[in-house]
Scaffold this motif. Sequence first.
Motif, PDB file in Angstrom:
ATOM      1  N   LEU A 105      11.747  -4.719 -21.460  1.00  0.00           N
ATOM      2  CA  LEU A 105      11.389  -6.112 -21.720  1.00  0.00           C
ATOM      3  C   LEU A 105      10.661  -6.273 -23.053  1.00  0.00           C
ATOM      4  CD1 LEU A 105      10.348  -6.963 -18.087  1.00  0.00           C
ATOM      5  CD2 LEU A 105      12.249  -7.993 -19.319  1.00  0.00           C
ATOM      6  N   TYR A 106      10.212  -5.172 -23.611  1.00  0.00           N
ATOM      7  CA  TYR A 106       9.560  -5.189 -24.919  1.00  0.00           C
ATOM      8  C   TYR A 106      10.439  -4.643 -26.041  1.00  0.00           C
ATOM      9  CZ  TYR A 106       5.011  -5.782 -22.489  1.00  0.00           C
ATOM     10  OH  TYR A 106       3.970  -6.226 -21.716  1.00  0.00           O
ATOM     11  N   ASN A 107      11.504  -3.890 -25.719  1.00  0.00           N
ATOM     12  CA  ASN A 107      12.198  -3.233 -26.825  1.00  0.00           C
ATOM     13  C   ASN A 107      13.721  -3.193 -26.743  1.00  0.00           C
ATOM     14  OD1 ASN A 107      12.717  -1.216 -24.911  1.00  0.00           O
ATOM     15  ND2 ASN A 107      11.195   0.224 -25.740  1.00  0.00           N
ATOM     16  N   ASP A 108      14.316  -3.695 -25.667  1.00  0.00           N
ATOM     17  CA  ASP A 108      15.765  -3.596 -25.532  1.00  0.00           C
ATOM     18  C   ASP A 108      16.459  -4.809 -26.161  1.00  0.00           C
ATOM     19  OD1 ASP A 108      18.130  -2.192 -23.978  1.00  0.00           O
ATOM     20  OD2 ASP A 108      18.355  -4.352 -23.694  1.00  0.00           O
ATOM     21  N   PRO A 109      17.463  -4.592 -27.029  1.00  0.00           N
ATOM     22  CA  PRO A 109      18.148  -5.714 -27.685  1.00  0.00           C
ATOM     23  C   PRO A 109      18.827  -6.671 -26.725  1.00  0.00           C
ATOM     24  CG  PRO A 109      18.621  -3.661 -28.832  1.00  0.00           C
ATOM     25  CD  PRO A 109      17.917  -3.287 -27.560  1.00  0.00           C
ATOM     26  N   HIS A 110      19.377  -6.159 -25.614  1.00  0.00           N
ATOM     27  CA  HIS A 110      20.013  -7.047 -24.643  1.00  0.00           C
ATOM     28  C   HIS A 110      18.970  -7.907 -23.933  1.00  0.00           C
ATOM     29  CE1 HIS A 110      23.372  -4.252 -25.233  1.00  0.00           C
ATOM     30  NE2 HIS A 110      24.148  -5.226 -24.808  1.00  0.00           N
ATOM     31  N   MET A 111      17.835  -7.317 -23.592  1.00  0.00           N
ATOM     32  CA  MET A 111      16.749  -8.091 -22.985  1.00  0.00           C
ATOM     33  C   MET A 111      16.242  -9.147 -23.970  1.00  0.00           C
ATOM     34  SD  MET A 111      16.132  -7.027 -19.874  1.00  0.00           S
ATOM     35  CE  MET A 111      16.375  -5.621 -18.793  1.00  0.00           C
ATOM     36  N   PHE A 112      16.172  -8.773 -25.241  1.00  0.00           N
ATOM     37  CA  PHE A 112      15.752  -9.729 -26.265  1.00  0.00           C
ATOM     38  C   PHE A 112      16.711 -10.911 -26.319  1.00  0.00           C
ATOM     39  CE2 PHE A 112      16.181 -11.259 -30.661  1.00  0.00           C
ATOM     40  CZ  PHE A 112      14.912 -11.763 -30.862  1.00  0.00           C
ATOM     41  N   ARG A 113      18.003 -10.629 -26.221  1.00  0.00           N
ATOM     42  CA  ARG A 113      18.973 -11.724 -26.238  1.00  0.00           C
ATOM     43  C   ARG A 113      18.731 -12.676 -25.069  1.00  0.00           C
ATOM     44  NH1 ARG A 113      25.604 -11.240 -25.928  1.00  0.00           N
ATOM     45  NH2 ARG A 113      25.960 -13.424 -25.355  1.00  0.00           N
ATOM     46  N   VAL A 114      18.381 -12.132 -23.905  1.00  0.00           N
ATOM     47  CA  VAL A 114      18.080 -12.997 -22.761  1.00  0.00           C
ATOM     48  C   VAL A 114      16.855 -13.851 -23.060  1.00  0.00           C
ATOM     49  CG1 VAL A 114      17.568 -13.100 -20.295  1.00  0.00           C
ATOM     50  CG2 VAL A 114      19.126 -11.339 -21.162  1.00  0.00           C
ATOM     51  N   ASP A 115      15.818 -13.248 -23.653  1.00  0.00           N
ATOM     52  CA  ASP A 115      14.644 -14.024 -24.053  1.00  0.00           C
ATOM     53  C   ASP A 115      15.044 -15.187 -24.954  1.00  0.00           C
ATOM     54  OD1 ASP A 115      12.812 -12.514 -22.671  1.00  0.00           O
ATOM     55  OD2 ASP A 115      11.881 -11.604 -24.436  1.00  0.00           O
ATOM     56  N   MET A 116      15.917 -14.913 -25.926  1.00  0.00           N
ATOM     57  CA  MET A 116      16.323 -15.966 -26.853  1.00  0.00           C
ATOM     58  C   MET A 116      17.094 -17.060 -26.129  1.00  0.00           C
ATOM     59  SD  MET A 116      14.868 -15.095 -29.578  1.00  0.00           S
ATOM     60  CE  MET A 116      15.486 -16.461 -30.567  1.00  0.00           C
ATOM     61  N   GLU A 117      17.992 -16.661 -25.229  1.00  0.00           N
ATOM     62  CA  GLU A 117      18.833 -17.645 -24.535  1.00  0.00           C
ATOM     63  C   GLU A 117      18.044 -18.450 -23.514  1.00  0.00           C
ATOM     64  OE1 GLU A 117      22.084 -15.422 -22.915  1.00  0.00           O
ATOM     65  OE2 GLU A 117      23.116 -15.232 -24.844  1.00  0.00           O
ATOM     66  N   GLU A 118      17.097 -17.799 -22.813  1.00  0.00           N
ATOM     67  CA  GLU A 118      16.431 -18.466 -21.691  1.00  0.00           C
ATOM     68  C   GLU A 118      15.058 -19.027 -22.030  1.00  0.00           C
ATOM     69  OE1 GLU A 118      18.198 -19.134 -19.226  1.00  0.00           O
ATOM     70  OE2 GLU A 118      19.863 -17.806 -19.738  1.00  0.00           O
ATOM     71  N   ILE A 119      14.486 -18.603 -23.146  1.00  0.00           N
ATOM     72  CA  ILE A 119      13.193 -19.142 -23.586  1.00  0.00           C
ATOM     73  C   ILE A 119      13.367 -19.942 -24.881  1.00  0.00           C
ATOM     74  CG2 ILE A 119      10.876 -18.592 -24.410  1.00  0.00           C
ATOM     75  CD1 ILE A 119      11.036 -18.025 -21.494  1.00  0.00           C
TER      76      ILE A 119
END
Length: 423
Positions: free
Chosen positions: A38-52
């Motif tokens: 949740l702090y360093n994965d590019p796919h998780m980051f993409r979810v942050d961008m899409e959902e936040i």
Amino acid sequence: MNQNDLLNMRYATITEARTDMYKMLEARPANYSLDAPLYNDPHMFRVDMEEIFQKEWLFVGMTSEIPKRGDYITVEIGQNPVLIIRDADGSVNAFHNTCRHRGSRICTEHRGKVANLVCPYHQWTYDLKGNLLFAGTEMGDSFEKQKHGLKKAHCKNAGGFIFVSLAEEAPQGDFDEFLATLDEYMAPYDVENTKLAAESNMYERANWKLVLENNRECYHCAGSHPELLNTLLEWDDTNDPRAPQDFLDHYAAQAAKWDAEGIPHEHKSYGPGRRNRIVRMPLKKGVKVMTIDGGEGCKKLMGNIQNPELGSMRILHLPNSWNHMQSDHFIVFRVLPISAQESMVTTKWFVHKDAVEGVDYDPERLRQVWDATNDQDRILGEQNQLGINSIGYQPGPYSETYEFGVMNFLEWYSETIKKNLSK
């Protein structure tokens, strides 16, 4: 899901990342930091961008940055360039900064002034409300200009703060209630009659959540921020469990002066995790503002303020802003993610619009404390990121006394992500 499972994860698709993110957030203890992905994965980051960052309300700037018709600022929200502009009737509009012809960015500068919006690629021209005025005769007689105006982003402003949302439908909830409070609490500052005095843009090699977590606690302040602690009292508010009696007495004395001047100061917060929060707090005794020595930052007080020892009104807006409003200048902070492990922190200082640089204020003096503090926080955030990237990292416990603000932030983050993923 144990720590070894998390460390060995490699997300092949965004769908896998979304599913596992929900599971991680559902399972996490409320008083522990997040799992490493949740702090360093590019796919998780993409979810942050899409959902936040592509759905929630984001702070982008102040109305006094664009005081006149045609004045604009631009921001980059991930891969989404956004344009905020003042139109002829004084309204503030936000548009996707992409031409309806072939998608080129229209405004390429960080700020500027235009009569109309002209795409530099093929000179398609739009008015300040986004209507297409000119596309050239090359498009043919059947081309319908009215169907090719700029795409709007949701935009609201209150108390001089400008917020945008890139969602198809504007987020609901108690945001309008927060905006009404912001209007009331910012009234003494008369933001429309302020001006930008200084600005910094700081690149930080850390996930945006680490930037916010660091901001939401002062546990680290004594060991890291000598300049800031010349003036700042670290207590979060009068309900802070660490607050001693002499602080409460100091607050009561200052509050009586604020009441006499009609300055609102009651703590207000809205949403899960106190997402939107306003509280006025005194600075150290005898201190006017957050300068290196606590003395004045600008000779002209803001708006209708009369008391130079007004303390600092702290305004929090998650996911990307915290702010300090003082008697003679105010400071706004904006965080925008760049990648899973990169963020941009923008700081802006504002003074009365009639204040004269070099006579009434010195930009370097205004900046001194927060330039130092920001850089100290950058180092902390980057070292935090490097440690989290280690295979030895596992989530650690927060202090419920010193780090309750971090817990509040992650409560909001977790609930917001889970809510948006469930839709």
